[in-house]
Design a protein around this motif. Structure first.
Motif, PDB file in Angstrom:
ATOM      1  N   ASN A  80       0.787  -1.237   0.000  1.00 54.05           N
ATOM      2  CA  ASN A  80       0.000   0.000   0.000  1.00 54.05           C
ATOM      3  C   ASN A  80       0.820   1.290   0.000  1.00 54.05           C
ATOM      4  O   ASN A  80       0.513   2.202  -0.762  1.00 54.05           O
ATOM      5  CB  ASN A  80      -0.992  -0.001   1.169  1.00 54.05           C
ATOM      6  N   PRO A  81       1.864   1.427   0.848  1.00 54.30           N
ATOM      7  CA  PRO A  81       2.636   2.672   0.789  1.00 54.30           C
ATOM      8  C   PRO A  81       3.213   2.950  -0.603  1.00 54.30           C
ATOM      9  O   PRO A  81       3.214   4.093  -1.060  1.00 54.30           O
ATOM     10  CB  PRO A  81       3.741   2.445   1.829  1.00 54.30           C
ATOM     11  N   ALA A  82       3.677   1.918  -1.305  1.00 55.83           N
ATOM     12  CA  ALA A  82       4.215   2.092  -2.661  1.00 55.83           C
ATOM     13  C   ALA A  82       3.113   2.533  -3.613  1.00 55.83           C
ATOM     14  O   ALA A  82       3.319   3.402  -4.471  1.00 55.83           O
ATOM     15  CB  ALA A  82       4.859   0.798  -3.149  1.00 55.83           C
ATOM     16  N   LYS A  83       1.938   1.953  -3.456  1.00 55.00           N
ATOM     17  CA  LYS A  83       0.818   2.334  -4.316  1.00 55.00           C
ATOM     18  C   LYS A  83       0.392   3.776  -4.048  1.00 55.00           C
ATOM     19  O   LYS A  83       0.061   4.523  -4.975  1.00 55.00           O
ATOM     20  CB  LYS A  83      -0.364   1.382  -4.099  1.00 55.00           C
ATOM     21  N   GLN A  84       0.414   4.183  -2.788  1.00 55.72           N
ATOM     22  CA  GLN A  84       0.077   5.572  -2.449  1.00 55.72           C
ATOM     23  C   GLN A  84       1.098   6.544  -3.044  1.00 55.72           C
ATOM     24  O   GLN A  84       0.737   7.591  -3.583  1.00 55.72           O
ATOM     25  CB  GLN A  84      -0.011   5.732  -0.929  1.00 55.72           C
ATOM     26  N   GLN A  85       2.394   6.165  -2.941  1.00 48.11           N
ATOM     27  CA  GLN A  85       3.444   6.984  -3.555  1.00 48.11           C
ATOM     28  C   GLN A  85       3.202   7.104  -5.067  1.00 48.11           C
ATOM     29  O   GLN A  85       3.338   8.175  -5.651  1.00 48.11           O
ATOM     30  CB  GLN A  85       4.819   6.320  -3.322  1.00 48.11           C
ATOM     31  N   LEU A  86       2.845   5.982  -5.682  1.00 48.89           N
ATOM     32  CA  LEU A  86       2.613   5.955  -7.126  1.00 48.89           C
ATOM     33  C   LEU A  86       1.449   6.871  -7.508  1.00 48.89           C
ATOM     34  O   LEU A  86       1.545   7.641  -8.470  1.00 48.89           O
ATOM     35  CB  LEU A  86       2.325   4.508  -7.563  1.00 48.89           C
ATOM     36  N   PRO A 138     -10.594  11.319 -10.742  1.00 49.67           N
ATOM     37  CA  PRO A 138     -10.637  11.501  -9.272  1.00 49.67           C
ATOM     38  C   PRO A 138     -10.480  10.189  -8.501  1.00 49.67           C
ATOM     39  O   PRO A 138      -9.786  10.135  -7.508  1.00 49.67           O
ATOM     40  CB  PRO A 138     -12.025  12.125  -9.038  1.00 49.67           C
ATOM     41  N   GLN A 139     -11.140   9.136  -8.964  1.00 49.42           N
ATOM     42  CA  GLN A 139     -11.047   7.842  -8.277  1.00 49.42           C
ATOM     43  C   GLN A 139      -9.942   7.001  -8.916  1.00 49.42           C
ATOM     44  O   GLN A 139     -10.198   5.942  -9.490  1.00 49.42           O
ATOM     45  CB  GLN A 139     -12.396   7.115  -8.347  1.00 49.42           C
ATOM     46  N   LEU A 140      -8.697   7.472  -8.815  1.00 48.52           N
ATOM     47  CA  LEU A 140      -7.571   6.801  -9.467  1.00 48.52           C
ATOM     48  C   LEU A 140      -7.226   5.495  -8.750  1.00 48.52           C
ATOM     49  O   LEU A 140      -7.043   5.472  -7.544  1.00 48.52           O
ATOM     50  CB  LEU A 140      -6.353   7.728  -9.478  1.00 48.52           C
ATOM     51  N   SER A 141      -7.154   4.415  -9.517  1.00 43.62           N
ATOM     52  CA  SER A 141      -6.709   3.135  -8.971  1.00 43.62           C
ATOM     53  C   SER A 141      -5.218   2.974  -9.254  1.00 43.62           C
ATOM     54  O   SER A 141      -4.650   3.679 -10.094  1.00 43.62           O
ATOM     55  CB  SER A 141      -7.471   1.984  -9.620  1.00 43.62           C
ATOM     56  N   SER A 142      -4.592   2.033  -8.573  1.00 45.60           N
ATOM     57  CA  SER A 142      -3.165   1.782  -8.815  1.00 45.60           C
ATOM     58  C   SER A 142      -2.899   0.281  -8.751  1.00 45.60           C
ATOM     59  O   SER A 142      -3.526  -0.435  -7.972  1.00 45.60           O
ATOM     60  CB  SER A 142      -2.291   2.520  -7.800  1.00 45.60           C
ATOM     61  N   VAL A 143      -1.960  -0.161  -9.596  1.00 50.40           N
ATOM     62  CA  VAL A 143      -1.602  -1.580  -9.639  1.00 50.40           C
ATOM     63  C   VAL A 143      -0.092  -1.696  -9.809  1.00 50.40           C
ATOM     64  O   VAL A 143       0.496  -1.058 -10.687  1.00 50.40           O
ATOM     65  CB  VAL A 143      -2.298  -2.313 -10.821  1.00 50.40           C
ATOM     66  N   LEU A 144       0.537  -2.509  -8.948  1.00 52.51           N
ATOM     67  CA  LEU A 144       1.946  -2.854  -9.124  1.00 52.51           C
ATOM     68  C   LEU A 144       1.981  -4.114  -9.986  1.00 52.51           C
ATOM     69  O   LEU A 144       1.499  -5.169  -9.566  1.00 52.51           O
ATOM     70  CB  LEU A 144       2.615  -3.108  -7.773  1.00 52.51           C
ATOM     71  N   LEU A 145       2.505  -4.016 -11.194  1.00 52.17           N
ATOM     72  CA  LEU A 145       2.441  -5.127 -12.139  1.00 52.17           C
ATOM     73  C   LEU A 145       3.319  -6.303 -11.725  1.00 52.17           C
ATOM     74  O   LEU A 145       3.033  -7.452 -12.045  1.00 52.17           O
ATOM     75  CB  LEU A 145       2.844  -4.653 -13.548  1.00 52.17           C
ATOM     76  N   TYR A 146       4.424  -6.030 -11.023  1.00 51.90           N
ATOM     77  CA  TYR A 146       5.293  -7.112 -10.554  1.00 51.90           C
ATOM     78  C   TYR A 146       4.573  -7.878  -9.441  1.00 51.90           C
ATOM     79  O   TYR A 146       3.932  -7.255  -8.595  1.00 51.90           O
ATOM     80  CB  TYR A 146       6.617  -6.538 -10.048  1.00 51.90           C
TER      81      TYR A 146
END
Length: 562
Positions: free
Chosen positions: A126-132, A144-152
């Motif tokens: 989560n912290p990495a996703k928040q940084q991203l 506004p409702q941006l999602s995030s995904v770490l592909l690795y």
């Protein structure tokens, strides 16, 4: 997992280690995004620390340009994706001021931000996703409702395959001298430059050409877009997007990838364009194919006491999946060929026709090979109505048009046996619009009535598809009798050659015949399906079979009738 319409892919690994992993990264991204994928290069950035990462300039080197080409080439297998590599933070040696602090607007605000960044345990940390997410929204306008995904680790192991770190990417810009250059060598920037092309159905090879031009230009880029006379030699010019549509897509792409540039998009009406006459231009980006044209531009400039432009020759992108008769490079010509047989616009609704009965209107300029396509459709099960044969029936003594035509044009159009001499009648109406209208006002309603009787016969025989083969389909207004208009196209020069060979006419007479008809472009503008007979017969057969198979699918999806 959710699928998003638009996304932003932030690539953080060093380019040398990223290149061999690019294919699985793009495949992972393509599973999550189905329309527009923006790519932001920030090699070396970490999302694992406590400090919020900031965007920093990336020096434009030959390695960076080669990587951009490698990425666009890799993205070509995901043709549903409109990939756009953002260049705001990529700067040439002569242009490395601080990056803009304002957020860059994008035409399709990302709904999800993705990254190749690897957390230590491979989790959706989560912290990495928040940084991203914070990094993405500090650089670009996002939803506004941006999602995030770490592909690795979805795209592969932490370490690339052995030996792949030294992978050598092909050079995008062809070297101007035999002396080897370093991949890390910075690229020189210029104030103003130019690039030109047709830019039909903007594809990844276009994007490489435009991206290099955008990187090289610091202030202004002049973009010439081929129009009018320059389009006549193109393959299947009838299927080219209109100039305004090509410019609209081009402008959106350019403003997205480098909004700091001023873009001057103009119609290209001759081979030189502004590159041949604008004294303020410094460079011209060309492809391998247009390099000779670039040399001609420089000769033209020298003849007019202007300085030569620096030419940047861009290597072509190879199309590894090209088919027979298609070019082996990524090209709009191949895309237009792939459109043959496809449905281009929704069919007409014909509630007055019985359910389960489908009517195609087949047309094309004289010499297009329309009748041969009709025979191929007959071989696949269609009932063919030949409007020429109906015309002969209508003209015959006792036929429904015989007496009205004789009354309108006199008995001197008759043979001794009373049969209408169509050559004499043709010479009477050819080139005389008033006389031609008198004839067509008689003939077209009669032929339409005979065609409807033939359609009744086709239904009685249990045929599901009926094809009205008619050169004058659209002029006569018979599109009102059909669900779809199918047009057969060929270059006018080939049509003239065929007419001369088939009918024994002079080239001038063949040309006059074509000028009296609607052009191929006018026909295509009102068509649902386009075919072409300009290649070998087996290629035409494949097109017709493709069109027929797609038609059967359309019919089966409307079981209660069109």
């Amino acid at each position: 997992m959710a699928v998003f319409r638009s996304g932003l892919l932030v690539l953080t690994a060093p380019l040398t280690s990223l290149a061999p992993r690019l294919a699985p990264i793009l495949s992972s991204a393509a599973r999550l995004v189905n329309h527009t994928l923006y790519v932001h290069l920030q090699p070396g950035m970490s999302l694992g620390g406590s400090a919020q990462p900031q965007s920093s300039p990336v020096q434009a080197t030959f390695e960076v340009i080669d990587f951009i080409t490698h990425l666009y080439a890799g993205a070509d297998v995901h043709r549903h994706l409109d990939v756009r590599i953002l260049l705001t933070n990529i700067r040439t040696k002569s242009c490395l001021p601080p990056l803009p602090t304002s957020v860059q607007n994008l035409a399709h605000p990302p709904e999800v931000v993705l990254t190749d960044f690897q957390t230590l345990d491979g989790s959706q940390y989560n912290p990495a996703k928040q940084q991203l997410e914070r990094y993405a929204t500090s650089c670009y306008s996002c939803c506004p409702q941006l999602s995030s995904v770490l592909l690795y680790p979805d795209y592969g192991p932490a370490e690339p395959p052995a030996g792949s770190l030294g992978v050598h990417l092909p050079s995008t810009i062809r070297p101007t001298s035999p002396v080897a250059r370093s991949a890390k060598q910075p690229v020189r920037g210029h104030r103003r430059g130019a690039v030109g092309g047709t830019f039909d159905r903007l594809h990844n090879a276009h994007k490489v050409l435009l991206s290099v031009a955008c990187i090289l230009a610091r202030e202004q880029l002049v973009v010439g877009v081929a129009d009018k006379e320059l389009l006549k030699s193109k393959l299947l010019p009838e299927l080219l997007q209109p100039y305004t549509e090509r410019v609209e897509h081009l402008s959106e792409f350019l403003v997205d990838i480098k909004p700091s540039l001023t873009f001057d998009i103009i119609p290209l009406l001759d081979p030189y364009g502004p590159a041949g006459s604008d004294p303020s231009l410094e460079f011209l980006v060309v492809s391998e194919e247009t390099y000779r044209g670039g040399m001609a531009v420089n000769r033209f400039r020298l003849e007019n006491d202007l300085e030569e432009l620096t030419l940047y020759q861009i290597q072509l992108l190879k199309d590894l999946n090209h088919k027979e008769n298609e070019e082996d490079k990524v090209s709009s010509s191949s895309f237009r060929q792939q459109m043959l047989g496809n449905l281009l616009r929704p069919p007409y609704k014909r509630p007055e026709l019985p359910p389960g009965f489908y009517v195609i209107g087949l047309t094309g300029i004289s010499g297009s090979g329309k009748s041969s396509v009709a025979q191929r459709l007959k071989g696949l099960g269609a009932y063919i109505i030949d409007s020429d044969h109906l015309g002969h029936r209508a003209y015959a003594p006792g036929g429904p048009a015989y007496q009205p035509v004789v009354e309108a044009f006199g008995t001197d159009i008759l043979h001794k046996d009373g049969i209408i001499n169509r050559k004499v009648l043709g010479s009477r109406v050819f080139g005389n619009k008033k006389q031609l209208k008198i004839l067509t006002d008689i003939m077209w309603p009669v032929i339409a009535k005979l065609a409807r009787e033939e359609m009744d016969q086709a239904m009685a025989e249990g045929k599901r598809v009926c094809v009205i083969d008619a050169a004058m389909l659209l002029e006569a207004g018979w599109q009102n009798m059909v669900h779809e208009v199918w047009t057969v196209v060929i270059p006018e020069t080939e049509a003239i050659r065929r007419i001369v060979e088939r009918d024994g006419l002079s080239e001038a007479a063949a040309q006059s015949r074509l000028q009296s008809q609607m052009s191929g472009q006018q026909l295509v503008d009102q068509s649902h399906v386009v075919l072409s007979t300009m290649w070998e017969p087996h290629v035409t057969q494949r097109q017709v079979e493709k069109a027929w198979a797609l038609l059967q699918k359309r019919i089966s999806e409307t079981p209660s009738g069109p």
